[in-house]
Design an enzyme around this catalytic site. Structure first.
Site, PDB file in Angstrom:
ATOM      1  N   GLU A  55       0.811  -1.218   0.000  1.00 25.18           N
ATOM      2  CA  GLU A  55       0.000   0.000   0.000  1.00 25.18           C
ATOM      3  C   GLU A  55       0.845   1.269   0.000  1.00 25.18           C
ATOM      4  O   GLU A  55       0.325   2.351  -0.218  1.00 25.18           O
ATOM      5  CB  GLU A  55      -0.963   0.004   1.193  1.00 25.18           C
ATOM      6  CG  GLU A  55      -0.309   0.136   2.543  1.00 25.18           C
ATOM      7  CD  GLU A  55      -1.327   0.054   3.677  1.00 25.18           C
ATOM      8  OE1 GLU A  55      -2.440  -0.454   3.463  1.00 25.18           O
ATOM      9  OE2 GLU A  55      -0.988   0.496   4.784  1.00 25.18           O
ATOM     10  N   HIS A  68       3.688   1.705  -1.999  1.00 20.44           N
ATOM     11  CA  HIS A  68       4.263   1.970  -3.320  1.00 20.44           C
ATOM     12  C   HIS A  68       3.420   1.428  -4.471  1.00 20.44           C
ATOM     13  O   HIS A  68       3.777   1.617  -5.632  1.00 20.44           O
ATOM     14  CB  HIS A  68       5.661   1.340  -3.414  1.00 20.44           C
ATOM     15  CG  HIS A  68       6.617   1.832  -2.358  1.00 20.44           C
ATOM     16  ND1 HIS A  68       6.797   1.171  -1.152  1.00 20.44           N
ATOM     17  CD2 HIS A  68       7.409   2.920  -2.323  1.00 20.44           C
ATOM     18  CE1 HIS A  68       7.680   1.843  -0.411  1.00 20.44           C
ATOM     19  NE2 HIS A  68       8.055   2.903  -1.103  1.00 20.44           N
TER      20      HIS A  68
HETATM   21 ZN   LIG Z   1       6.326  -0.817  -0.465  1.00 22.35          ZN
END
Ligand SMILES: [Zn+2]
Length: 184
Positions: free
Chosen positions: A72, A74
């Site tokens: 959540e 990247h």
């Molecule tokens: Zn990450």
């Protein structure tokens, strides 16, 4: 969503109208909807008709379940193996339902710690066993692709509930069984 993806492509310095990218927004939307389909899934529907009364109180283990999730922070994949065990208290769940549960929670934006807990808590709540153990071994592309960590480092998380938390022997038996190499 497709318009936002077209804008994203432009922001990245691409020509969103070139041939190779024309259908990309459509494909990305479809793929993201699938990869986050866990939000729409209903745990009770999956477990419906799959809980059975049995007189069996030894450990049930399903190991080496493949999982694929999105971090959540990247929006990059993390994936690996999930091992689940529980000790029934009069009820078992159909074995094929356990990988389905893993899918429901992994097809969301996640951190590995929460994913691990959600799988364990759901089995505890729905199957009512005397204990549950879940171990996840995950490789995070946000670490390896960005060079943050060594290429092949694996993050290991675990959730131990009930007897898996209170009884060291139960926990040790589980960890021993998942360490054993696959039988051919
Ligand atoms: Zn990450």
């Amino acid at each position: 969503m497709q318009e936002i993806i077209r804008q994203l492509l432009s922001e990245l310095g691409e020509d969103a109208s070139r041939e190779g990218l024309l259908d990309t927004p459509k494909r990305v939307e479809k793929s993201l909807r699938f990869l986050t389909g866990g939000y729409q899934a209903d745990v009770d529907e999956v477990l419906n008709n799959a809980l059975f009364s049995v007189d069996y109180n030894e450990m049930v283990i399903v190991k080496d379940i493949d999982f694929y999730s999105l971090c959540e922070h990247h929006l990059l994949p993390f994936f690996g193996k999930c091992h689940v065990a529980y000790i029934p208290n009069g009820k078992v769940v159909g074995l094929s339902k356990i990988p389905r549960l893993v899918d429901i929670f992994s097809r969301r934006l996640q951190v590995q710690e929460r994913l691990t807990n959600q799988i364990a808590e759901t089995i505890l709540a729905k199957v009512g066993p005397i204990g549950v153990g879940v171990v996840l071994e995950g490789q995070h592309l946000c670490m390896s692709m960005r060079g943050v960590e060594k290429q092949n480092s694996v993050a290991v998380t675990s959730a131990m509930l009930g007897t898996f938390r209170s009884d060291a022997r139960t926990r040790a038996e589980f960890l021993e069984l998942i360490r054993r190499p696959k039988t051919p």
